[in-house]
Design an enzyme around this catalytic site. Structure first.
Site, PDB file in Angstrom:
ATOM      1  N   ARG A 108       0.802  -1.231   0.000  1.00  0.00           N
ATOM      2  CA  ARG A 108       0.000   0.000   0.000  1.00  0.00           C
ATOM      3  C   ARG A 108       0.831   1.276   0.000  1.00  0.00           C
ATOM      4  O   ARG A 108       0.343   2.345   0.369  1.00  0.00           O
ATOM      5  CB  ARG A 108      -0.977   0.037   1.183  1.00  0.00           C
ATOM      6  CG  ARG A 108      -1.940  -1.098   1.150  1.00  0.00           C
ATOM      7  CD  ARG A 108      -3.189  -0.778   1.957  1.00  0.00           C
ATOM      8  NE  ARG A 108      -4.039  -1.947   1.989  1.00  0.00           N
ATOM      9  CZ  ARG A 108      -3.939  -2.904   2.907  1.00  0.00           C
ATOM     10  NH1 ARG A 108      -3.055  -2.805   3.880  1.00  0.00           N
ATOM     11  NH2 ARG A 108      -4.735  -3.942   2.854  1.00  0.00           N
ATOM     12  N   LYS A 130       2.962  11.573 -11.699  1.00  0.00           N
ATOM     13  CA  LYS A 130       2.086  10.661 -12.455  1.00  0.00           C
ATOM     14  C   LYS A 130       2.899   9.440 -12.820  1.00  0.00           C
ATOM     15  O   LYS A 130       3.927   9.557 -13.488  1.00  0.00           O
ATOM     16  CB  LYS A 130       1.646  11.321 -13.764  1.00  0.00           C
ATOM     17  CG  LYS A 130       0.471  12.235 -13.661  1.00  0.00           C
ATOM     18  CD  LYS A 130      -0.023  12.480 -15.072  1.00  0.00           C
ATOM     19  CE  LYS A 130      -0.961  13.640 -15.172  1.00  0.00           C
ATOM     20  NZ  LYS A 130      -1.318  13.925 -16.569  1.00  0.00           N
ATOM     21  N   LYS A 214       7.907  22.634 -15.798  1.00  0.00           N
ATOM     22  CA  LYS A 214       6.975  21.543 -15.477  1.00  0.00           C
ATOM     23  C   LYS A 214       6.601  21.552 -13.998  1.00  0.00           C
ATOM     24  O   LYS A 214       5.432  21.397 -13.648  1.00  0.00           O
ATOM     25  CB  LYS A 214       7.559  20.179 -15.869  1.00  0.00           C
ATOM     26  CG  LYS A 214       6.676  19.043 -15.359  1.00  0.00           C
ATOM     27  CD  LYS A 214       6.460  17.891 -16.263  1.00  0.00           C
ATOM     28  CE  LYS A 214       5.395  16.955 -15.688  1.00  0.00           C
ATOM     29  NZ  LYS A 214       5.378  15.644 -16.270  1.00  0.00           N
ATOM     30  N   GLU A 224      -4.581  17.935 -12.164  1.00  0.00           N
ATOM     31  CA  GLU A 224      -4.997  18.199 -13.533  1.00  0.00           C
ATOM     32  C   GLU A 224      -6.454  18.600 -13.689  1.00  0.00           C
ATOM     33  O   GLU A 224      -7.223  17.954 -14.389  1.00  0.00           O
ATOM     34  CB  GLU A 224      -4.681  16.967 -14.416  1.00  0.00           C
ATOM     35  CG  GLU A 224      -4.666  17.319 -15.882  1.00  0.00           C
ATOM     36  CD  GLU A 224      -3.977  16.261 -16.745  1.00  0.00           C
ATOM     37  OE1 GLU A 224      -3.056  15.577 -16.274  1.00  0.00           O
ATOM     38  OE2 GLU A 224      -4.366  16.168 -17.914  1.00  0.00           O
ATOM     39  N   ARG A 228      -2.434  22.049 -15.576  1.00  0.00           N
ATOM     40  CA  ARG A 228      -1.609  20.886 -15.908  1.00  0.00           C
ATOM     41  C   ARG A 228      -1.990  20.267 -17.257  1.00  0.00           C
ATOM     42  O   ARG A 228      -1.171  19.630 -17.909  1.00  0.00           O
ATOM     43  CB  ARG A 228      -1.688  19.822 -14.792  1.00  0.00           C
ATOM     44  CG  ARG A 228      -0.701  18.679 -15.008  1.00  0.00           C
ATOM     45  CD  ARG A 228      -0.512  17.773 -13.810  1.00  0.00           C
ATOM     46  NE  ARG A 228       0.553  16.820 -14.083  1.00  0.00           N
ATOM     47  CZ  ARG A 228       1.083  15.994 -13.186  1.00  0.00           C
ATOM     48  NH1 ARG A 228       0.654  16.009 -11.944  1.00  0.00           N
ATOM     49  NH2 ARG A 228       2.055  15.164 -13.530  1.00  0.00           N
ATOM     50  N   ASN A 232      -0.311  18.537 -21.905  1.00  0.00           N
ATOM     51  CA  ASN A 232      -0.725  17.510 -22.870  1.00  0.00           C
ATOM     52  C   ASN A 232      -0.673  18.001 -24.311  1.00  0.00           C
ATOM     53  O   ASN A 232      -1.107  17.293 -25.223  1.00  0.00           O
ATOM     54  CB  ASN A 232      -2.149  17.036 -22.564  1.00  0.00           C
ATOM     55  CG  ASN A 232      -2.204  16.252 -21.266  1.00  0.00           C
ATOM     56  OD1 ASN A 232      -1.273  15.512 -20.958  1.00  0.00           O
ATOM     57  ND2 ASN A 232      -3.257  16.424 -20.506  1.00  0.00           N
ATOM     58  N   HIS A 239      -0.274  10.262 -28.216  1.00  0.00           N
ATOM     59  CA  HIS A 239      -0.424   8.966 -27.546  1.00  0.00           C
ATOM     60  C   HIS A 239      -1.146   7.955 -28.435  1.00  0.00           C
ATOM     61  O   HIS A 239      -0.829   6.775 -28.428  1.00  0.00           O
ATOM     62  CB  HIS A 239      -1.195   9.125 -26.235  1.00  0.00           C
ATOM     63  CG  HIS A 239      -0.311   9.538 -25.106  1.00  0.00           C
ATOM     64  ND1 HIS A 239      -0.798  10.127 -23.967  1.00  0.00           N
ATOM     65  CD2 HIS A 239       1.024   9.434 -24.933  1.00  0.00           C
ATOM     66  CE1 HIS A 239       0.205  10.378 -23.144  1.00  0.00           C
ATOM     67  NE2 HIS A 239       1.328   9.966 -23.695  1.00  0.00           N
TER      68      HIS A 239
HETATM   69  N1  LIG Z   1       4.939  10.228 -15.792  1.00  0.00           N
HETATM   70  C1  LIG Z   1       4.939  11.229 -16.619  1.00  0.00           C
HETATM   71  O1  LIG Z   1       4.468  12.314 -16.289  1.00  0.00           O
HETATM   72  C2  LIG Z   1       5.519  11.037 -17.975  1.00  0.00           C
HETATM   73  C3  LIG Z   1       5.779  12.142 -18.775  1.00  0.00           C
HETATM   74  C4  LIG Z   1       6.379  11.936 -20.022  1.00  0.00           C
HETATM   75  C5  LIG Z   1       6.683  10.655 -20.432  1.00  0.00           C
HETATM   76  N2  LIG Z   1       6.402   9.609 -19.632  1.00  0.00           N
HETATM   77  C6  LIG Z   1       6.716   8.254 -20.057  1.00  0.00           C
HETATM   78  O2  LIG Z   1       8.123   8.151 -20.231  1.00  0.00           O
HETATM   79  C7  LIG Z   1       8.398   7.121 -21.179  1.00  0.00           C
HETATM   80  C8  LIG Z   1       9.408   7.634 -22.164  1.00  0.00           C
HETATM   81  O3  LIG Z   1      10.583   7.970 -21.459  1.00  0.00           O
HETATM   82  P1  LIG Z   1      12.016   7.748 -22.107  1.00  0.00           P
HETATM   83  O4  LIG Z   1      12.055   8.351 -23.451  1.00  0.00           O
HETATM   84  O5  LIG Z   1      13.023   8.131 -21.101  1.00  0.00           O
HETATM   85  O6  LIG Z   1      11.976   6.176 -22.370  1.00  0.00           O
HETATM   86  P2  LIG Z   1      12.848   4.933 -21.869  1.00  0.00           P
HETATM   87  O7  LIG Z   1      12.818   4.809 -20.413  1.00  0.00           O
HETATM   88  O8  LIG Z   1      12.370   3.792 -22.680  1.00  0.00           O
HETATM   89  O9  LIG Z   1      14.319   5.322 -22.318  1.00  0.00           O
HETATM   90  C9  LIG Z   1      14.638   5.382 -23.665  1.00  0.00           C
HETATM   91  C10 LIG Z   1      15.804   4.450 -23.993  1.00  0.00           C
HETATM   92  O10 LIG Z   1      17.003   5.053 -23.544  1.00  0.00           O
HETATM   93  C11 LIG Z   1      17.707   4.166 -22.690  1.00  0.00           C
HETATM   94  N3  LIG Z   1      18.416   5.003 -21.729  1.00  0.00           N
HETATM   95  C12 LIG Z   1      17.880   5.867 -20.840  1.00  0.00           C
HETATM   96  N4  LIG Z   1      18.853   6.535 -20.212  1.00  0.00           N
HETATM   97  C13 LIG Z   1      20.029   6.094 -20.690  1.00  0.00           C
HETATM   98  C14 LIG Z   1      21.387   6.407 -20.453  1.00  0.00           C
HETATM   99  N5  LIG Z   1      21.737   7.376 -19.596  1.00  0.00           N
HETATM  100  N6  LIG Z   1      22.337   5.723 -21.135  1.00  0.00           N
HETATM  101  C15 LIG Z   1      21.984   4.771 -22.031  1.00  0.00           C
HETATM  102  N7  LIG Z   1      20.721   4.452 -22.337  1.00  0.00           N
HETATM  103  C16 LIG Z   1      19.755   5.097 -21.674  1.00  0.00           C
HETATM  104  C17 LIG Z   1      16.656   3.246 -22.140  1.00  0.00           C
HETATM  105  O11 LIG Z   1      17.225   2.012 -21.748  1.00  0.00           O
HETATM  106  C18 LIG Z   1      15.730   3.083 -23.330  1.00  0.00           C
HETATM  107  O12 LIG Z   1      16.251   2.129 -24.220  1.00  0.00           O
HETATM  108  C19 LIG Z   1       7.062   6.760 -21.813  1.00  0.00           C
HETATM  109  O13 LIG Z   1       6.624   5.550 -21.253  1.00  0.00           O
HETATM  110  C20 LIG Z   1       6.137   7.887 -21.384  1.00  0.00           C
HETATM  111  O14 LIG Z   1       4.795   7.499 -21.278  1.00  0.00           O
HETATM  112  C21 LIG Z   1       5.829   9.784 -18.416  1.00  0.00           C
END
Ligand SMILES: NC(=O)c1ccc[n+]([C@@H]2O[C@H](COP(=O)([O-])OP(=O)(O)OC[C@H]3O[C@@H](n4cnc5c(N)ncnc54)[C@H](O)[C@@H]3O)[C@@H](O)[C@H]2O)c1
Ligand SMILES: [Zn+2]
Length: 343
Positions: A108, A130, A214, A224, A228, A232, A239
Protein backbone atom coordinates in the site's frame (compact mmCIF):
# COMPACT_ATOMS: atom_id res chain seq x y z
CA UNK A 1 25.15 20.86 -6.69
CA UNK A 2 22.03 22.92 -6.93
CA UNK A 3 19.11 22.27 -4.58
CA UNK A 4 15.50 23.16 -5.39
CA UNK A 5 12.25 22.36 -3.65
CA UNK A 6 8.71 22.20 -4.93
CA UNK A 7 5.70 21.84 -2.68
CA UNK A 8 2.97 19.48 -3.79
CA UNK A 9 -0.21 18.71 -1.87
CA UNK A 10 1.06 15.74 0.06
CA UNK A 11 4.78 16.31 -0.11
CA UNK A 12 7.69 18.62 -0.72
CA UNK A 13 10.00 17.12 -3.31
CA UNK A 14 13.68 18.04 -3.26
CA UNK A 15 15.54 18.32 -6.55
CA UNK A 16 19.31 17.87 -6.55
CA UNK A 17 20.44 19.32 -9.87
CA UNK A 18 23.98 19.06 -11.17
CA UNK A 19 24.66 16.34 -8.62
CA UNK A 20 26.54 13.06 -8.65
CA UNK A 21 24.86 9.66 -8.43
CA UNK A 22 27.10 8.81 -5.46
CA UNK A 23 25.14 11.40 -3.44
CA UNK A 24 22.37 8.79 -3.25
CA UNK A 25 24.19 7.25 -0.30
CA UNK A 26 23.53 10.44 1.65
CA UNK A 27 19.83 10.46 0.79
CA UNK A 28 18.83 6.91 1.62
CA UNK A 29 19.82 4.03 3.86
CA UNK A 30 21.56 1.61 1.52
CA UNK A 31 20.47 -1.51 3.41
CA UNK A 32 16.79 -0.54 3.17
CA UNK A 33 16.80 0.60 -0.43
CA UNK A 34 16.14 -1.20 -3.69
CA UNK A 35 17.21 0.35 -6.97
CA UNK A 36 15.19 -0.32 -10.11
CA UNK A 37 16.80 0.22 -13.48
CA UNK A 38 16.73 -1.22 -16.99
CA UNK A 39 19.21 -3.50 -18.74
CA UNK A 40 20.68 -0.72 -20.93
CA UNK A 41 21.51 1.60 -18.06
CA UNK A 42 22.70 -1.26 -15.87
CA UNK A 43 24.91 -2.54 -18.70
CA UNK A 44 26.53 0.85 -19.27
CA UNK A 45 26.90 1.92 -15.62
CA UNK A 46 27.16 -1.40 -13.76
CA UNK A 47 29.94 -0.22 -11.42
CA UNK A 48 27.76 2.53 -10.02
CA UNK A 49 25.25 -0.06 -8.81
CA UNK A 50 27.88 -1.91 -6.76
CA UNK A 51 26.73 -2.73 -3.24
CA UNK A 52 23.08 -1.79 -3.88
CA UNK A 53 20.12 -4.18 -4.04
CA UNK A 54 19.12 -3.76 -7.66
CA UNK A 55 16.27 -4.98 -9.84
CA UNK A 56 17.01 -4.83 -13.56
CA UNK A 57 14.05 -4.83 -15.95
CA UNK A 58 14.02 -5.25 -19.73
CA UNK A 59 14.37 -1.94 -21.60
CA UNK A 60 11.61 -0.48 -23.73
CA UNK A 61 8.05 0.80 -23.66
CA UNK A 62 6.68 -2.68 -24.36
CA UNK A 63 7.82 -3.62 -20.85
CA UNK A 64 5.91 -0.79 -19.15
CA UNK A 65 3.14 -3.28 -18.39
CA UNK A 66 1.60 -5.21 -15.51
CA UNK A 67 3.75 -8.31 -16.18
CA UNK A 68 6.87 -6.26 -15.35
CA UNK A 69 5.17 -4.90 -12.22
CA UNK A 70 4.47 -8.49 -11.10
CA UNK A 71 8.05 -9.43 -11.77
CA UNK A 72 9.40 -6.49 -9.74
CA UNK A 73 7.04 -7.32 -6.86
CA UNK A 74 8.30 -10.91 -6.80
CA UNK A 75 11.88 -9.65 -6.59
CA UNK A 76 10.95 -7.19 -3.84
CA UNK A 77 9.53 -10.10 -1.86
CA UNK A 78 12.80 -11.99 -2.40
CA UNK A 79 14.74 -8.98 -1.09
CA UNK A 80 12.47 -9.03 1.96
CA UNK A 81 11.21 -5.54 1.16
CA UNK A 82 8.84 -4.14 3.78
CA UNK A 83 7.02 -0.85 4.35
CA UNK A 84 10.28 0.84 5.36
CA UNK A 85 11.99 -0.09 2.09
CA UNK A 86 12.84 2.85 -0.16
CA UNK A 87 12.67 2.45 -3.94
CA UNK A 88 14.81 4.44 -6.36
CA UNK A 89 14.09 4.33 -10.08
CA UNK A 90 17.25 4.99 -12.08
CA UNK A 91 16.42 5.33 -15.74
CA UNK A 92 14.30 6.82 -18.44
CA UNK A 93 10.57 7.42 -18.26
CA UNK A 94 9.73 3.73 -18.45
CA UNK A 95 11.77 3.00 -15.31
CA UNK A 96 10.54 6.06 -13.40
CA UNK A 97 6.89 5.40 -14.32
CA UNK A 98 7.01 1.77 -13.32
CA UNK A 99 9.01 2.43 -10.14
CA UNK A 100 6.56 5.09 -9.02
CA UNK A 101 3.69 2.74 -9.76
CA UNK A 102 5.18 -0.19 -7.87
CA UNK A 103 6.00 2.15 -4.99
CA UNK A 104 2.33 3.16 -4.86
CA UNK A 105 0.97 -0.36 -4.64
CA UNK A 106 3.58 -2.51 -2.86
CA UNK A 107 2.35 -2.91 0.73
CA UNK A 108 0.00 0.00 0.00
CA UNK A 109 2.82 2.40 -0.61
CA UNK A 110 6.57 2.83 -0.16
CA UNK A 111 8.61 6.03 -0.29
CA UNK A 112 10.55 6.51 -3.48
CA UNK A 113 12.93 8.75 -5.40
CA UNK A 114 14.18 9.02 -8.96
CA UNK A 115 17.46 9.41 -10.79
CA UNK A 116 16.31 10.29 -14.31
CA UNK A 117 18.86 9.22 -16.92
CA UNK A 118 17.28 10.33 -20.21
CA UNK A 119 16.61 13.92 -21.26
CA UNK A 120 12.93 13.06 -21.42
CA UNK A 121 12.87 11.71 -17.89
CA UNK A 122 14.92 14.67 -16.59
CA UNK A 123 12.63 17.36 -17.97
CA UNK A 124 9.33 15.53 -17.90
CA UNK A 125 8.62 11.92 -16.90
CA UNK A 126 10.25 11.97 -13.46
CA UNK A 127 8.50 15.22 -12.48
CA UNK A 128 4.95 15.55 -11.28
CA UNK A 129 4.12 12.24 -9.66
CA UNK A 130 2.09 10.66 -12.46
CA UNK A 131 3.21 7.07 -12.67
CA UNK A 132 1.52 4.49 -14.74
CA UNK A 133 1.65 1.54 -17.08
CA UNK A 134 0.21 0.74 -20.50
CA UNK A 135 -2.59 -1.70 -21.22
CA UNK A 136 -2.56 -2.92 -24.82
CA UNK A 137 -2.60 0.13 -27.08
CA UNK A 138 -3.80 2.38 -24.25
CA UNK A 139 -0.89 4.43 -22.94
CA UNK A 140 -0.71 5.08 -19.20
CA UNK A 141 -4.26 3.82 -18.76
CA UNK A 142 -3.56 2.56 -15.25
CA UNK A 143 -1.67 4.63 -12.72
CA UNK A 144 -1.38 6.85 -9.70
CA UNK A 145 -0.42 10.39 -8.76
CA UNK A 146 2.10 10.30 -5.93
CA UNK A 147 5.17 12.48 -5.53
CA UNK A 148 8.75 11.23 -5.06
CA UNK A 149 10.82 12.31 -2.05
CA UNK A 150 13.60 13.50 -4.30
CA UNK A 151 14.94 13.75 -7.83
CA UNK A 152 18.70 13.42 -8.27
CA UNK A 153 20.22 14.69 -11.51
CA UNK A 154 23.61 13.45 -12.64
CA UNK A 155 24.22 14.80 -16.15
CA UNK A 156 27.26 12.57 -16.63
CA UNK A 157 24.84 9.66 -17.09
CA UNK A 158 23.77 11.28 -20.36
CA UNK A 159 27.12 10.41 -21.93
CA UNK A 160 25.74 6.98 -22.81
CA UNK A 161 22.30 8.16 -23.93
CA UNK A 162 21.82 7.25 -27.62
CA UNK A 163 21.43 10.15 -30.05
CA UNK A 164 17.81 9.26 -30.89
CA UNK A 165 16.93 9.51 -27.20
CA UNK A 166 18.36 13.02 -27.04
CA UNK A 167 16.08 13.85 -29.95
CA UNK A 168 13.10 12.30 -28.13
CA UNK A 169 13.71 14.40 -25.05
CA UNK A 170 13.92 17.59 -27.05
CA UNK A 171 10.34 17.03 -28.20
CA UNK A 172 9.21 17.73 -24.60
CA UNK A 173 11.61 20.65 -24.30
CA UNK A 174 10.15 22.21 -27.45
CA UNK A 175 6.68 21.48 -26.04
CA UNK A 176 7.48 23.35 -22.81
CA UNK A 177 8.74 26.32 -24.81
CA UNK A 178 5.71 26.30 -27.13
CA UNK A 179 3.16 26.32 -24.29
CA UNK A 180 4.97 28.42 -21.67
CA UNK A 181 8.14 30.18 -22.69
CA UNK A 182 8.48 32.19 -25.91
CA UNK A 183 12.04 33.25 -25.00
CA UNK A 184 13.09 29.64 -24.60
CA UNK A 185 11.47 28.87 -27.96
CA UNK A 186 13.63 31.57 -29.56
CA UNK A 187 16.74 30.17 -27.91
CA UNK A 188 15.92 26.70 -29.27
CA UNK A 189 15.34 28.12 -32.74
CA UNK A 190 18.75 29.74 -32.62
CA UNK A 191 20.70 26.76 -31.21
CA UNK A 192 20.97 23.15 -32.22
CA UNK A 193 21.14 19.78 -30.49
CA UNK A 194 24.91 19.38 -30.78
CA UNK A 195 25.42 22.61 -28.84
CA UNK A 196 23.56 21.22 -25.83
CA UNK A 197 25.38 17.89 -26.18
CA UNK A 198 28.77 19.59 -26.06
CA UNK A 199 28.18 22.56 -23.78
CA UNK A 200 27.59 21.33 -20.24
CA UNK A 201 26.66 24.73 -18.90
CA UNK A 202 24.08 25.33 -21.65
CA UNK A 203 22.59 21.88 -21.02
CA UNK A 204 22.45 22.39 -17.25
CA UNK A 205 20.69 25.72 -17.76
CA UNK A 206 18.26 24.22 -20.26
CA UNK A 207 17.36 21.32 -17.96
CA UNK A 208 16.94 23.61 -14.98
CA UNK A 209 14.59 25.84 -16.95
CA UNK A 210 12.50 22.90 -18.12
CA UNK A 211 12.40 21.38 -14.65
CA UNK A 212 11.10 24.73 -13.41
CA UNK A 213 8.44 24.98 -16.13
CA UNK A 214 6.97 21.54 -15.48
CA UNK A 215 7.30 21.68 -11.69
CA UNK A 216 5.60 25.07 -11.45
CA UNK A 217 2.67 23.84 -13.55
CA UNK A 218 2.28 20.72 -11.39
CA UNK A 219 2.64 22.72 -8.17
CA UNK A 220 -0.31 24.86 -9.25
CA UNK A 221 -2.49 21.99 -10.45
CA UNK A 222 -1.26 18.62 -9.28
CA UNK A 223 -4.47 16.75 -10.08
CA UNK A 224 -5.00 18.20 -13.53
CA UNK A 225 -8.13 20.28 -13.26
CA UNK A 226 -6.74 23.17 -15.30
CA UNK A 227 -3.19 24.36 -15.91
CA UNK A 228 -1.61 20.89 -15.91
CA UNK A 229 -3.69 19.94 -18.94
CA UNK A 230 -1.54 22.31 -21.00
CA UNK A 231 1.32 19.82 -20.68
CA UNK A 232 -0.72 17.51 -22.87
CA UNK A 233 -0.01 19.70 -25.89
CA UNK A 234 0.69 17.29 -28.76
CA UNK A 235 -0.15 14.30 -26.58
CA UNK A 236 -3.74 13.60 -27.59
CA UNK A 237 -2.97 12.53 -31.12
CA UNK A 238 0.57 11.70 -29.98
CA UNK A 239 -0.42 8.97 -27.55
CA UNK A 240 -2.90 7.52 -30.03
CA UNK A 241 -0.32 7.11 -32.79
CA UNK A 242 2.50 6.20 -30.40
CA UNK A 243 1.21 2.76 -29.53
CA UNK A 244 -0.81 2.01 -32.67
CA UNK A 245 2.21 2.67 -34.90
CA UNK A 246 4.96 1.90 -32.36
CA UNK A 247 6.55 5.32 -32.64
CA UNK A 248 8.84 6.63 -29.93
CA UNK A 249 7.16 9.03 -27.51
CA UNK A 250 9.13 12.03 -28.79
CA UNK A 251 8.38 11.29 -32.43
CA UNK A 252 4.71 10.71 -31.70
CA UNK A 253 4.21 13.95 -29.78
CA UNK A 254 6.20 15.88 -32.37
CA UNK A 255 3.63 14.82 -34.98
CA UNK A 256 0.90 15.48 -32.42
CA UNK A 257 2.18 19.03 -31.82
CA UNK A 258 2.12 19.81 -35.54
CA UNK A 259 -1.46 18.53 -35.77
CA UNK A 260 -2.38 20.62 -32.70
CA UNK A 261 -0.80 23.69 -34.33
CA UNK A 262 -2.86 23.11 -37.48
CA UNK A 263 -6.03 22.70 -35.42
CA UNK A 264 -5.06 25.88 -33.50
CA UNK A 265 -5.07 27.82 -36.76
CA UNK A 266 -8.76 26.85 -37.12
CA UNK A 267 -9.81 28.02 -33.66
CA UNK A 268 -7.35 30.65 -32.40
CA UNK A 269 -5.31 33.56 -33.79
CA UNK A 270 -2.31 31.20 -34.03
CA UNK A 271 -0.42 31.45 -37.32
CA UNK A 272 2.99 29.91 -36.58
CA UNK A 273 2.71 26.24 -37.46
CA UNK A 274 5.67 26.68 -39.82
CA UNK A 275 7.87 28.01 -37.04
CA UNK A 276 7.02 25.08 -34.77
CA UNK A 277 7.59 22.60 -37.61
CA UNK A 278 10.93 24.22 -38.45
CA UNK A 279 12.16 23.93 -34.87
CA UNK A 280 11.03 20.32 -34.52
CA UNK A 281 12.83 19.46 -37.76
CA UNK A 282 15.96 21.27 -36.63
CA UNK A 283 16.15 18.91 -33.64
CA UNK A 284 15.68 15.84 -35.83
CA UNK A 285 12.00 15.29 -35.08
CA UNK A 286 9.36 14.15 -37.59
CA UNK A 287 6.47 16.49 -38.30
CA UNK A 288 4.08 14.50 -40.42
CA UNK A 289 3.09 10.86 -40.63
CA UNK A 290 0.70 8.68 -42.47
CA UNK A 291 -1.95 7.38 -40.13
CA UNK A 292 -5.42 5.96 -40.47
CA UNK A 293 -7.80 8.49 -38.88
CA UNK A 294 -10.35 5.78 -38.08
CA UNK A 295 -7.82 3.72 -36.17
CA UNK A 296 -6.55 6.81 -34.36
CA UNK A 297 -10.08 7.95 -33.49
CA UNK A 298 -10.84 4.52 -32.02
CA UNK A 299 -7.95 5.01 -29.58
CA UNK A 300 -8.85 8.66 -28.94
CA UNK A 301 -12.28 7.55 -27.77
CA UNK A 302 -10.55 5.86 -24.80
CA UNK A 303 -8.36 8.87 -24.03
CA UNK A 304 -8.42 10.16 -20.46
CA UNK A 305 -8.86 13.67 -21.84
CA UNK A 306 -12.21 12.69 -23.34
CA UNK A 307 -15.27 13.91 -21.49
CA UNK A 308 -18.53 12.45 -22.81
CA UNK A 309 -18.50 13.17 -26.55
CA UNK A 310 -15.91 15.93 -26.45
CA UNK A 311 -12.19 16.16 -26.03
CA UNK A 312 -10.16 18.70 -24.10
CA UNK A 313 -7.69 19.61 -26.80
CA UNK A 314 -4.65 21.79 -26.11
CA UNK A 315 -4.12 24.54 -28.66
CA UNK A 316 -1.78 27.50 -28.97
CA UNK A 317 -2.91 31.11 -29.00
CA UNK A 318 0.65 32.05 -29.79
CA UNK A 319 4.07 30.62 -29.09
CA UNK A 320 4.46 30.57 -25.31
CA UNK A 321 0.72 30.60 -24.63
CA UNK A 322 -1.54 27.54 -24.68
CA UNK A 323 -5.26 27.11 -24.05
CA UNK A 324 -7.70 24.25 -23.53
CA UNK A 325 -10.40 23.96 -26.17
CA UNK A 326 -13.34 21.58 -25.92
CA UNK A 327 -13.74 19.94 -29.32
CA UNK A 328 -16.60 17.52 -30.05
CA UNK A 329 -15.30 14.10 -31.11
CA UNK A 330 -17.18 14.32 -34.43
CA UNK A 331 -15.56 17.60 -35.29
CA UNK A 332 -12.14 16.27 -34.30
CA UNK A 333 -12.71 13.33 -36.60
CA UNK A 334 -13.27 15.73 -39.53
CA UNK A 335 -10.30 17.91 -38.57
CA UNK A 336 -7.95 14.92 -38.50
CA UNK A 337 -9.27 13.79 -41.89
CA UNK A 338 -8.60 17.21 -43.35
CA UNK A 339 -5.11 17.39 -41.83
CA UNK A 340 -4.25 14.12 -43.52
CA UNK A 341 -5.73 15.00 -46.89
CA UNK A 342 -4.24 18.53 -46.78
CA UNK A 343 -0.75 17.09 -47.15
N1 LIG B 1 4.94 10.23 -15.79
C1 LIG B 1 4.94 11.23 -16.62
O1 LIG B 1 4.47 12.31 -16.29
C2 LIG B 1 5.52 11.04 -17.98
C3 LIG B 1 5.78 12.14 -18.78
C4 LIG B 1 6.38 11.94 -20.02
C5 LIG B 1 6.68 10.65 -20.43
N2 LIG B 1 6.40 9.61 -19.63
C6 LIG B 1 6.72 8.25 -20.06
O2 LIG B 1 8.12 8.15 -20.23
C7 LIG B 1 8.40 7.12 -21.18
C8 LIG B 1 9.41 7.63 -22.16
O3 LIG B 1 10.58 7.97 -21.46
P1 LIG B 1 12.02 7.75 -22.11
O4 LIG B 1 12.05 8.35 -23.45
O5 LIG B 1 13.02 8.13 -21.10
O6 LIG B 1 11.98 6.18 -22.37
P2 LIG B 1 12.85 4.93 -21.87
O7 LIG B 1 12.82 4.81 -20.41
O8 LIG B 1 12.37 3.79 -22.68
O9 LIG B 1 14.32 5.32 -22.32
C9 LIG B 1 14.64 5.38 -23.67
C10 LIG B 1 15.80 4.45 -23.99
O10 LIG B 1 17.00 5.05 -23.54
C11 LIG B 1 17.71 4.17 -22.69
N3 LIG B 1 18.42 5.00 -21.73
C12 LIG B 1 17.88 5.87 -20.84
N4 LIG B 1 18.85 6.54 -20.21
C13 LIG B 1 20.03 6.09 -20.69
C14 LIG B 1 21.39 6.41 -20.45
N5 LIG B 1 21.74 7.38 -19.60
N6 LIG B 1 22.34 5.72 -21.13
C15 LIG B 1 21.98 4.77 -22.03
N7 LIG B 1 20.72 4.45 -22.34
C16 LIG B 1 19.76 5.10 -21.67
C17 LIG B 1 16.66 3.25 -22.14
O11 LIG B 1 17.22 2.01 -21.75
C18 LIG B 1 15.73 3.08 -23.33
O12 LIG B 1 16.25 2.13 -24.22
C19 LIG B 1 7.06 6.76 -21.81
O13 LIG B 1 6.62 5.55 -21.25
C20 LIG B 1 6.14 7.89 -21.38
O14 LIG B 1 4.79 7.50 -21.28
C21 LIG B 1 5.83 9.78 -18.42
ZN1 LIG C 1 5.28 13.41 -23.18
Amino acid sequence: MNKLQYKFSGKTTTYYLDADLSYLEKLVDKSHTVLITDEHIFGKHQKRFGGWNTIVISAGEQFKVQATVDNIIEQLIEFGADRKTFLVGIGGGVVTDITGYVAAVYMRGLSFGFVPTSILAMVDASIGGKNGIDVGVYKNLVGTIRQPEFLLYDYSLLKTLPKEEWVNGFAEIIKHAAIKDAALFKELEKNRLTLYQKDKAALAKLIRRNVAIKSAVVEKDEFEHGERRLLNFGHTLGHAIENVYELSHGHAISIGMVAACMISEEFTPFKETDRVMGTLKKYGLPTLAEFDPREVMAVLRMDKKKVKDSMNYILLNKIGQAIVKVIPINELDKLLQSIITAR
